[in-house]
Design a protein around this motif. Structure first.
Motif, PDB file in Angstrom:
ATOM      1  N   SER A 210       2.198   2.445   8.391  1.00  0.00           N
ATOM      2  CA  SER A 210       2.120   1.196   9.145  1.00  0.00           C
ATOM      3  C   SER A 210       0.904   0.383   8.731  1.00  0.00           C
ATOM      4  O   SER A 210       0.992  -0.828   8.508  1.00  0.00           O
TER       5      SER A 210
ATOM      6  N   HIS B 125      -0.735   0.584   5.894  1.00  0.00           N
ATOM      7  CA  HIS B 125      -0.530   0.145   4.506  1.00  0.00           C
ATOM      8  C   HIS B 125       0.279  -1.138   4.461  1.00  0.00           C
ATOM      9  O   HIS B 125      -0.073  -2.110   3.781  1.00  0.00           O
ATOM     10  N   ASP B 126       1.402  -1.174   5.192  1.00  0.00           N
ATOM     11  CA  ASP B 126       2.294  -2.331   5.114  1.00  0.00           C
ATOM     12  C   ASP B 126       1.717  -3.560   5.811  1.00  0.00           C
ATOM     13  O   ASP B 126       1.868  -4.681   5.335  1.00  0.00           O
TER      14      ASP B 126
ATOM     15  N   GLU C 135       0.107  -7.397   3.792  1.00  0.00           N
ATOM     16  CA  GLU C 135       0.444  -8.789   4.034  1.00  0.00           C
ATOM     17  C   GLU C 135      -0.836  -9.615   4.043  1.00  0.00           C
ATOM     18  O   GLU C 135      -1.765  -9.337   4.799  1.00  0.00           O
TER      19      GLU C 135
ATOM     20  N   TYR D 112       5.520   5.494  -0.578  1.00  0.00           N
ATOM     21  CA  TYR D 112       4.116   5.761  -0.250  1.00  0.00           C
ATOM     22  C   TYR D 112       3.663   7.035  -0.942  1.00  0.00           C
ATOM     23  O   TYR D 112       4.420   7.993  -1.057  1.00  0.00           O
TER      24      TYR D 112
END
Length: 495
Positions: free
Chosen positions: A277, A279-280, A284, A408
């Motif tokens: 979570s 990482h993503d 952005e 990942y």
């Protein structure tokens, strides 16, 4: 000035859904020479008074060379120049250019027989070169006997750490005794004349090192002493970082970043849900540009656990846990909910204007890191500062209770907190070193000296700096930055 942190308990507001968790216990002066040979000079601007000196630092294979081992040349006419003590002084204003040659009498494989540095330029100016520390000599509201120094980090043979000794806020001119804290013997230090803003002159004692060392001092005056609060000065044998230039001196509208502390560990099977979570979300641009992350491996004997007890300091009892700005908490739920919660928390955090901005310049020599952190207040308030060393690319098999990998690499760990320098001796709080009360527009510096562990891969390390502000009875992060490497300069960032 040296300031001391008064520990306070951090209050946290927990934001917890039904959680799933693991319980746990350069420039021109750099020159083109390679890393095996390096020559620098500091400061690059001096007063043309015959006293103020620019000091050369010339190294081969990391070892400092002496004036007898190198040859200095005038870069304008290529003539040999004598440079006693590796120092340059002059009474004639102007710009002076030099380069250095070193004869390598026993070259190893891949080395040259002779090295020549790049051009080293020194500006000699009339009047003050602006290298003096600004020292406050006006009365203040302190009580009892206090001692501070103009800087807690000096370059050996170059800089002075000037003492200001007060009793009930008034600067003392005489009657006190300075002691070496290691031997508890009284010592006599040289003095320098300084003038207060009201025009009164003071002869202030100063410490100037001749070699790299750490010295502590305490003061006795009448029946009072500072034995329990000694003044410590660290001397290094390389140039101390200067402040980066302020691009907007009249502004206090700073870019705001949230600080995320991710409590995790290799043995935590639920941690991949939060790892993915984070990482993503941070990938952005709209969120990654507004947050910095430190991964704290304190779960169940993790091999990458820092020496500092950050988990107990922040009351962490389950893993994974993410703490925002040292005041709000997010626990693990599932990937989608984690993403939503992280984004909401960053939005909420950065919707509050930064109460201070951060500028940093660092220098690394061997395993010694010196960082000058400058904060600039946007509002009147009480502030503290911290610096943490992070390392990327650490390997370790990550337990996983069912989070799909989806590309990942859970076994490579980044932003791992190796060192947390934000707790004064005797305190249990990691909210930062005390900078005292600042008014809007004021600036203040803190000098960090951090020893880098030889097991850390320095090329993979970078730094996280934060400033906390007093909010009610506790301190929380009001701004943070992360560097890309250990050697970097970051100016104030404005909206």
């Amino acid at each position: 000035m040296t300031k001391h942190l008064i520990g306070k308990t951090l209050l946290m507001a927990a934001v917890c859904l039904a959680s799933v968790s693991c319980s746990g216990s350069g420039d021109d002066n750099e020159g083109p020479e390679g890393a095996v040979f390096k020559a620098t000079v500091s400061p690059t601007t001096i007063s043309a008074d015959g006293v103020d000196a620019a000091v050369f630092d010339v190294r081969f294979r990391g070892t400092k060379l002496t004036a007898d081992e190198v040859t200095f040349y005038n870069a304008d006419d290529n003539t040999v120049v004598e440079m006693p003590g590796m120092k340059f002084t002059t009474t004639d204003p102007g710009t002076y250019s030099f380069y250095v040659k070193y004869a390598n009498l026993a070259p190893q494989e891949g080395e040259e027989a002779e090295y020549t540095s790049g051009t080293l330029r020194i500006n000699a100016v009339e009047g003050s070169a602006g290298n003096d520390e600004v020292i406050d000599l006006e009365p203040n509201d302190q009580t009892g006997l206090t001692a501070t120094v103009s800087t807690t980090v000096v370059q050996a043979g170059v800089d002075q750490a000037i003492f200001v000794i007060r009793y009930d806020g008034e600067v003392l001119k005489e009657g006190y005794t300075i002691y070496d804290a290691d031997t508890n013997r009284s010592i006599t230090l040289p003095t320098v004349t300084k003038t207060s803003a009201s025009g009164e002159e003071y002869e202030l004692p100063y410490y100037q090192a001749t070699k790299a060392e750490v010295r502590s001092f305490w003061i006795a005056y009448k029946t009072s002493n500072t034995l329990k609060n000694p003044v410590t000065v660290t001397a290094v044998d390389f140039a101390i970082p200067t402040r980066p230039a302020d691009p907007q001196p009249g502004s206090t509208s700073f870019k705001r970043r949230s600080m995320l502390m991710q409590f995790t560990g290799l043995g935590c099977g639920y941690c991949p849900y939060m790892i993915a979570s984070l990482h993503d979300v941070l990938a952005e641009e709209s969120y990654g540009s507004r947050a910095v992350l430190g991964a704290i491996h304190t779960y169940s004997g993790d091999p990458y656990a820092p020496d500092e007890p950050l988990d107990s300091a922040f009351g962490v009892r389950s893993y994974p846990t993410v703490i925002f700005d040292m005041k709000s908490v997010l626990y693990n739920y599932n990937y989608n909910t984690n993403v939503t919660n992280l984004k909401n928390a960053i939005d909420t955090s950065t919707s509050e204007p930064a109460k201070a901005g951060i500028a940093v310049r660092t220098a690394v020599d061997g395993n010694t890191l010196v960082a000058r952190m400058t904060i600039k207040a946007a509002v009147n308030g009480s502030f503290r500062v911290g610096a943490w060393v992070l390392e990327d690319g650490l390997s370790g098999t990550q337990s996983n209770y069912g989070m799909p990998d989806n590309g990942y690499n859970f076994n490579t760990h980044n932003n791992v907190v190796r060192k947390a320098d934000s707790r004064d001796e005797g305190s249990t709080s990691f909210a930062g070193h005390d900078m005292g009360q600042l008014n809007a527009g004021d600036t203040a510096d803190y000098m960090f000296v951090i020893t880098l562990d030889s097991s850390w891969k320095k090329d993979n390390c970078h730094l996280l700096f934060f400033v906390t502000a007093l909010d009610g009875s506790s301190y929380s992060v009001t701004n943070a930055i992360a560097t890309n490497s250990l050697s970097e300069a970051v100016s104030f960032e404005y909206e």
